[in-house]
Design an enzyme around this catalytic site. Structure first.
Site, PDB file in Angstrom:
ATOM      1  N   ARG A  34       0.826  -1.211   0.000  1.00  0.00           N
ATOM      2  CA  ARG A  34       0.000   0.000   0.000  1.00  0.00           C
ATOM      3  C   ARG A  34       0.863   1.265   0.000  1.00  0.00           C
ATOM      4  NH1 ARG A  34      -4.321   2.885   3.597  1.00  0.00           N
ATOM      5  NH2 ARG A  34      -5.794   3.323   1.935  1.00  0.00           N
ATOM      6  N   HIS A  38       0.571   4.094  -2.812  1.00  0.00           N
ATOM      7  CA  HIS A  38       0.173   5.467  -2.482  1.00  0.00           C
ATOM      8  C   HIS A  38       1.278   6.471  -2.795  1.00  0.00           C
ATOM      9  CE1 HIS A  38      -3.681   5.143   0.133  1.00  0.00           C
ATOM     10  NE2 HIS A  38      -3.681   4.262  -0.836  1.00  0.00           N
ATOM     11  N   HIS A 162      -5.983  -6.168  -3.749  1.00  0.00           N
ATOM     12  CA  HIS A 162      -6.822  -6.245  -2.550  1.00  0.00           C
ATOM     13  C   HIS A 162      -6.999  -7.682  -2.072  1.00  0.00           C
ATOM     14  CE1 HIS A 162      -8.616  -1.916  -2.659  1.00  0.00           C
ATOM     15  NE2 HIS A 162      -7.435  -1.988  -2.083  1.00  0.00           N
ATOM     16  N   TRP A 178     -10.357  -8.794   2.613  1.00  0.00           N
ATOM     17  CA  TRP A 178     -11.081  -9.160   1.399  1.00  0.00           C
ATOM     18  C   TRP A 178     -11.134 -10.683   1.222  1.00  0.00           C
ATOM     19  CZ3 TRP A 178      -7.936  -4.854   1.732  1.00  0.00           C
ATOM     20  CH2 TRP A 178      -8.470  -3.632   1.312  1.00  0.00           C
TER      21      TRP A 178
END
Ligand code: HIF
Length: 287
Positions: A34, A38, A162, A178
């Site tokens: 992540r 990002h 995800h 998830w």
């Protein structure tokens, strides 16, 4: 201290820190993926601003963006690696760590090239609000990823990430993983997205997300963001969701390409792969 340019040594140290028994689900892997995304996902192709160059999340303006809540954990995990290899830039370290984490969690090898700078070029700073909002629909997902230069197929391929990690109510407001095996990279996300019956619920904090519960209601609740469900329900996205649910090899291949492209946003290279827009940044400052 390793020899400057010894990225293999850095890779090895990233692999060593992935196992974090005290943290979250026992792995730093998902939050490192992540962080990498990002750092790059602020890119705007039209104005050539944002992207991983500059490692702007070190500073409040980008690091304090509510969309980046929780990513300080990932940055802290990487500090000992930076200390052991001070020649690597943060921008390279963060992107490399995401790629190494995907591979170590059973995913594909992602082609990664070094050369990012830690100079912060004021003229390239992204405004807040460029990262996607999980509560939105397909048009928002398209707007955000088209801005970076991705097409519909690449968007769906990327979203297979995800399969890793979870949502934290104290970071994004959403809650839960998830998939069940959330530190193992696979195409399970697509199989569950396409195959399970998802129910829209409102969490006690007012946030809406989709959940699946076994009939017994005992096993851990799995979740999907509204943006995940948007992939299932969009006539173009859903074709790719089905393809990747059926064909893990295809997903791995397409994911590796799309993620490599994400890591390269805003970086220009010459024919030999050397970065041409990282040095001598005018008006920038260095950490
Ligand atoms: Fe995520 N993402 N992402 N994401 N993401 C979260 C967590 C992870 C979106 C929202 C969220 C991508 C796209 C999108 C990972 C990787 C990628 C969370 C939960 C939210 C809300 C944060 C928290 O509470 O800790 C949206 C709206 C996206 C556009 C559709 C990428 C493709 C899937 C680009 C991508 O690679 C990873 C990994 C996590 C898990 C982090 C963790 O700490 O476990």
């Amino acid at each position: 201290m390793s020899k400057p340019g010894n990225y293999e040594a850095v890779r090895k140290d990233i692999v060593k820190l992935l196992h974090q028994p005290e943290y979250d689900d026992g792995s730093a892997g998902p939050v490192l993926v992540r962080l990498a995304w990002h750092s790059a996902g602020t890119y705007d192709a039209e104005t050539d601003t944002g992207g991983s160059n500059g490692a702007g999340m070190r500073y409040e303006r980008e690091g304090g963006d509510p969309a980046n809540a929780g990513l300080q954990h990932a940055r802290v995990f990487l500090e000992p690696v930076k200390a052991a290899h001070p020649w690597i830039t943060y921008a390279d370290l963060w992107t490399l760590a995401g790629c190494v984490a995907v591979r170590e969690m059973g995913g594909p090898e992602i082609r990664w090239l070094p050369g990012r700078t830690d100079y912060v070029d004021d003229s390239k700073l992204p405004p807040r609000g460029r990262l996607p909002d999980g509560s939105k629909a397909a048009d928002h997902v398209r707007a955000v990823f088209y801005r970076m230069g991705f097409n519909d197929q690449e968007i769906v391929a990327l979203c297979g990430a995800h399969n890793l990690g979870r949502c934290h109510s104290d970071r994004s407001g959403f809650d839960g993983p998830w998939v069940n095996n959330l530190t193992r990279f696979s195409n399970q996300y697509f199989r569950l997205l396409a195959g399970l019956e998802w129910k829209l619920v409102t969490l006690p904090n007012g946030v809406k997300q989709w959940v699946y519960e076994d009939e017994d209601g005992i096993s851990e609740r799995l979740m999907m963001l509204p943006t995940d469900i948007a992939l299932r329900d969009d006539p173009v996205f859903c074709e790719w969701v089905d393809s990747y649910a059926e064909d893990k090899e295809l997903f791995f291949e397409d994911f590796a390409k799309a993620f490599a492209k994400l890591m390269e946003l805003g970086i220009t290279r010459d024919a030999r792969g050397r970065v041409t827009n990282a040095d001598n940044v005018k008006g920038g400052y260095h950490s």
